[in-house]
Design a protein around this motif. Structure first.
Motif, short mmCIF file in Angstrom:
data_model
loop_
_atom_site.label_atom_id
_atom_site.label_comp_id
_atom_site.label_asym_id
_atom_site.label_seq_id
_atom_site.Cartn_x
_atom_site.Cartn_y
_atom_site.Cartn_z
N SER A 1 -3.17 13.79 -42.15
CA SER A 1 -2.54 14.52 -43.24
C SER A 1 -3.50 15.55 -43.83
O SER A 1 -4.65 15.23 -44.16
CB SER A 1 -2.09 13.53 -44.32
N GLN A 2 -3.01 16.79 -43.97
CA GLN A 2 -3.85 17.84 -44.54
C GLN A 2 -4.27 17.50 -45.96
O GLN A 2 -5.41 17.77 -46.37
CB GLN A 2 -3.08 19.16 -44.51
N GLU A 3 -3.36 16.91 -46.73
CA GLU A 3 -3.69 16.53 -48.11
C GLU A 3 -4.83 15.52 -48.16
O GLU A 3 -5.72 15.60 -49.01
CB GLU A 3 -2.46 15.97 -48.82
N ALA A 4 -4.79 14.55 -47.22
CA ALA A 4 -5.85 13.53 -47.20
C ALA A 4 -7.19 14.14 -46.86
O ALA A 4 -8.23 13.80 -47.45
CB ALA A 4 -5.49 12.44 -46.19
N PHE A 5 -7.21 15.07 -45.92
CA PHE A 5 -8.47 15.71 -45.54
C PHE A 5 -9.01 16.57 -46.68
O PHE A 5 -10.21 16.55 -46.96
CB PHE A 5 -8.29 16.57 -44.29
N GLU B 1 6.29 20.86 -39.30
CA GLU B 1 6.78 19.54 -39.70
C GLU B 1 5.87 18.45 -39.15
O GLU B 1 5.56 17.46 -39.83
CB GLU B 1 8.22 19.34 -39.21
N GLU B 2 5.46 18.62 -37.89
CA GLU B 2 4.66 17.60 -37.23
C GLU B 2 3.23 17.53 -37.77
O GLU B 2 2.49 16.61 -37.45
CB GLU B 2 4.62 17.86 -35.72
N ARG B 3 2.87 18.47 -38.62
CA ARG B 3 1.55 18.44 -39.24
C ARG B 3 1.61 17.85 -40.65
O ARG B 3 0.66 17.98 -41.43
CB ARG B 3 0.95 19.85 -39.29
N GLY B 4 2.73 17.22 -40.97
CA GLY B 4 2.86 16.57 -42.28
C GLY B 4 3.90 17.19 -43.17
O GLY B 4 3.70 17.29 -44.39
N GLU C 1 6.37 5.54 -51.88
CA GLU C 1 5.49 4.73 -51.03
C GLU C 1 5.18 5.46 -49.73
O GLU C 1 4.06 5.37 -49.20
CB GLU C 1 6.14 3.37 -50.74
N TYR C 2 6.16 6.18 -49.22
CA TYR C 2 5.98 6.95 -47.98
C TYR C 2 4.87 7.99 -48.16
O TYR C 2 3.95 8.09 -47.35
CB TYR C 2 7.29 7.63 -47.61
N PHE C 3 4.96 8.77 -49.23
CA PHE C 3 3.97 9.82 -49.45
C PHE C 3 2.60 9.23 -49.77
O PHE C 3 1.57 9.79 -49.35
CB PHE C 3 4.43 10.77 -50.54
N GLU C 4 2.56 8.13 -50.47
CA GLU C 4 1.27 7.50 -50.76
C GLU C 4 0.60 7.04 -49.47
O GLU C 4 -0.61 7.24 -49.28
CB GLU C 4 1.46 6.32 -51.70
N GLU C 5 1.38 6.44 -48.57
CA GLU C 5 0.81 5.97 -47.30
C GLU C 5 0.35 7.14 -46.44
O GLU C 5 -0.75 7.12 -45.86
CB GLU C 5 1.84 5.15 -46.53
N ARG C 6 1.20 8.18 -46.31
CA ARG C 6 0.90 9.28 -45.40
C ARG C 6 -0.20 10.20 -45.91
O ARG C 6 -1.01 10.68 -45.12
CB ARG C 6 2.17 10.10 -45.16
N THR C 7 -0.18 10.49 -47.19
CA THR C 7 -1.11 11.51 -47.73
C THR C 7 -2.20 10.94 -48.63
O THR C 7 -3.16 11.64 -48.93
CB THR C 7 -0.33 12.57 -48.52
#
Length: 366
Positions: free
Chosen positions: A105-109, A213-216, A358-364
């Motif tokens: 996830s770009q946000e996580a990085f 889309e496939e990049r988050g 919960e989805y966004f918290e897990e992914r990003t």
């Protein structure tokens, strides 16, 4: 779209992308095959290898270690690893598919920074499970690049201020032809645009072909950030379509009223649809987070199980399957656009809202 008499436009947004990526993995003096995990940075971590069975609740200390997990690296766990002092990570692919192009996830990085990671095939993962230590050599140059959404509108003749948003992403994961995911959905949205361009809907139809889309879900996130969403009543998202042996489904990000609506329409048409209330990892999610309900339509089967792999190609694609799906997609779209009074309440119940968050918290990780 221009051939249909529409006036499409592109909207550019910036994303981060890695170029010149490379990765090497060493265990006990032996080099094992691996591929780089994009947007995890560069480095040469070396240390004890620890297998974490449950990233949701890590059962072992990861400080100063390289972490092995089965599956993809999600933003929430990436953030945990950074905070706990891990050195790097290795993710293991499913034994049932050649998943290529893993991307964090770009946000996580952006929030956490570098933690060099690689991905390995299942057979290599079995070897690593018994290994005591590992060394990763990871290189990538991260650069800003442009991605694009393509938009077109058919203005409503009676209630132009009310809109229904129709989305499909046109990108695929790196290394995958992306036929079922999501050439099929892109074709369906084009066909819908052709039909609506010849009609006079009561309310406005906005078509958005989403990039990245496939990049988050970056294209739909960019659209949701750029545009006012107050007048969007509903989202119809088409993702995974055209599987020659596919089974029709609809994930409803909404309430029981919306579920009954789509089920009754399918029954009326004799259309074999399986519908349920649940979230769906696709371009409807950023709008769901903003409180806009959606119908997520697709057709899953043996071919769709090859999504995100090198085998998602034309051998599994059926034009007849697209035509069958289009009968329902068109009917549903016309019910929403032509109704004198919009038939559904614009609301997402608390149980689904919780899943969205919960989805966004897990992914990003946020």
């Amino acid at each position: 779209l221009r051939d249909f008499g529409l006036s499409p436009k592109t909207e550019t947004f910036r994303i981060k992308r890695a170029k010149a990526m490379s990765a090497r993995l060493f265990v006990g003096g032996r080099e094992l095959p691996c591929s780089p995990y994009e947007l995890t940075g560069s480095g040469e971590p070396e240390g004890e290898l620890v297998f974490i069975k449950n990233p949701e609740d890590p059962e072992k200390d990861v400080k100063g270690k390289i972490v092995l997990i089965n599956g993809l690296m999600r933003g929430k766990f990436y953030k945990t690893l950074k905070n706990e002092g891990a050195l790097g990570f290795v993710c293991v692919r499913s034994p049932h598919g050649e998943i290529r192009g893993p991307i964090l996830s770009q946000e996580a990085f952006e929030e956490c920074g570098e933690l060099p990671g690689v991905m390995v095939d299942y057979e290599v993962g079995r070897v690593l499970r018994e290994a005591g230590s590992a060394r990763i050599i990871k290189r990538e140059e991260i650069v800003p690049v442009s991605s694009r959404n393509i938009l077109a509108e058919i203005k409503g003749v009676e209630r132009p201020e009310e809109s229904v948003l129709f989305t499909a992403h046109y990108d695929s994961v790196p290394g995958s032809p992306g036929v079922i995911d999501n050439l099929g959905g892109t074709i369906a949205l084009l066909l819908l645009g052709e039909r609506l361009a010849k009609s006079r809907p009561r309310r406005t139809a906005r078509l958005v072909f989403c990039g990245s889309e496939e990049r988050g879900l970056l294209g739909s996130k960019a659209h949701a950030k750029k545009h006012s969403l107050e007048r969007i009543l509903w989202v119809v998202n088409i993702d995974i379509l055209g599987d020659v042996l596919g089974k029709e489904f609809c994930m409803v990000i909404g309430g029981d009223e919306a579920l009954s609506f789509v089920e009754h329409l399918a029954k009326e048409m004799g259309f074999p649809l399986k519908a349920e209330r649940n979230i769906y990892s696709s371009d409807s999610m950023p709008f769901a987070r903003a409180g806009i309900p959606s119908f997520n339509i697709g057709s899953g089967g043996a071919g769709s199980h090859l999504c995100h792999t090198t085998q998602d190609d034309l051998s599994n694609f059926s034009a007849a399957a697209i035509s069958e799906s289009m009968e329902f997609i068109t009917a549903l779209s016309e019910r929403l656009l032509f109704a004198k009074r919009f038939p559904l309440r614009r609301e997402i119940p608390d149980d689904i809202r919780k899943k969205v968050e919960e989805y966004f918290e897990e992914r990003t990780g946020k």
